[in-house]
Scaffold this active site. Structure first.
Site, mmCIF file in Angstrom:
data_model
loop_
_atom_site.group_PDB
_atom_site.id
_atom_site.type_symbol
_atom_site.label_atom_id
_atom_site.label_comp_id
_atom_site.label_asym_id
_atom_site.label_seq_id
_atom_site.Cartn_x
_atom_site.Cartn_y
_atom_site.Cartn_z
ATOM 1 C CE1 TYR A 1 38.849 39.778 52.209
ATOM 2 C CE2 TYR A 1 37.392 40.544 50.466
ATOM 3 C CZ TYR A 1 37.809 40.572 51.775
ATOM 4 O OH TYR A 1 37.172 41.403 52.664
ATOM 5 C CG HIS B 1 34.654 37.917 51.986
ATOM 6 N ND1 HIS B 1 35.976 37.545 52.119
ATOM 7 C CD2 HIS B 1 34.350 38.632 53.084
ATOM 8 C CE1 HIS B 1 36.440 38.030 53.252
ATOM 9 N NE2 HIS B 1 35.476 38.687 53.869
ATOM 10 C CE1 TYR C 1 31.900 45.234 55.947
ATOM 11 C CE2 TYR C 1 31.086 43.378 57.197
ATOM 12 C CZ TYR C 1 32.136 44.133 56.732
ATOM 13 O OH TYR C 1 33.430 43.798 57.059
ATOM 14 C CD1 TRP D 1 35.792 36.284 58.937
ATOM 15 C CD2 TRP D 1 34.995 34.486 57.878
ATOM 16 N NE1 TRP D 1 35.682 36.598 57.600
ATOM 17 C CE2 TRP D 1 35.199 35.498 56.940
ATOM 18 C CE3 TRP D 1 34.498 33.254 57.447
ATOM 19 C CZ2 TRP D 1 34.921 35.336 55.585
ATOM 20 C CZ3 TRP D 1 34.217 33.093 56.097
ATOM 21 C CH2 TRP D 1 34.437 34.123 55.192
ATOM 22 C CD1 TRP D 2 38.277 38.176 61.489
ATOM 23 C CD2 TRP D 2 38.838 38.451 63.624
ATOM 24 N NE1 TRP D 2 37.644 39.310 61.930
ATOM 25 C CE2 TRP D 2 37.972 39.510 63.242
ATOM 26 C CE3 TRP D 2 39.308 38.423 64.928
ATOM 27 C CZ2 TRP D 2 37.589 40.522 64.115
ATOM 28 C CZ3 TRP D 2 38.921 39.433 65.802
ATOM 29 C CH2 TRP D 2 38.072 40.469 65.388
#
Length: 104
Positions: free
Chosen positions: A18, A22, A41, A76-77
């Protein structure tokens, strides 16, 4: 600017992947988020539970979790669906959180 928070769930053993994905967020995703009025964010991880906690400032009408009508967001998902709990459309299972205190 509205501030929102939400939680998502990382699958066990996927912390490093992850973080890697990212750290290399696609430029098109970064641009989409910024063009949608989203800024400041951050995503935090509770390693004990695998809970991801997101917080962002929202200058437009949508959060980053509501951009599923855009093809690059769907891509992306799909890319992260193997490491997170997701809905049938591969969007992350997201639970919005109520702000109960803020000190500026």
């Amino acid at each position: 600017m509205k501030r929102i928070a939400f939680k998502m769930k990382l699958k066990p053993g996927c912390r490093q992947e992850y973080i890697r994905r990212h750290s290399e967020v696609w430029p098109e995703i970064r641009a989409l988020i910024k063009q949608s009025g989203i800024g400041d964010y951050s995503i935090f991880l509770d390693e004990e539970t695998g809970t991801l906690f997101g917080v962002q400032k929202q200058g437009g009408e949508v959060s980053s979790q509501e951009l599923g009508n855009v093809a690059i967001q769907q891509k992306w998902w799909d890319y992260i669906s193997d490491i997170m709990e997701v809905n049938p459309d591969n969007s992350p299972v997201t639970v919005y959180l109520e702000e109960v205190f803020h000190l500026e």
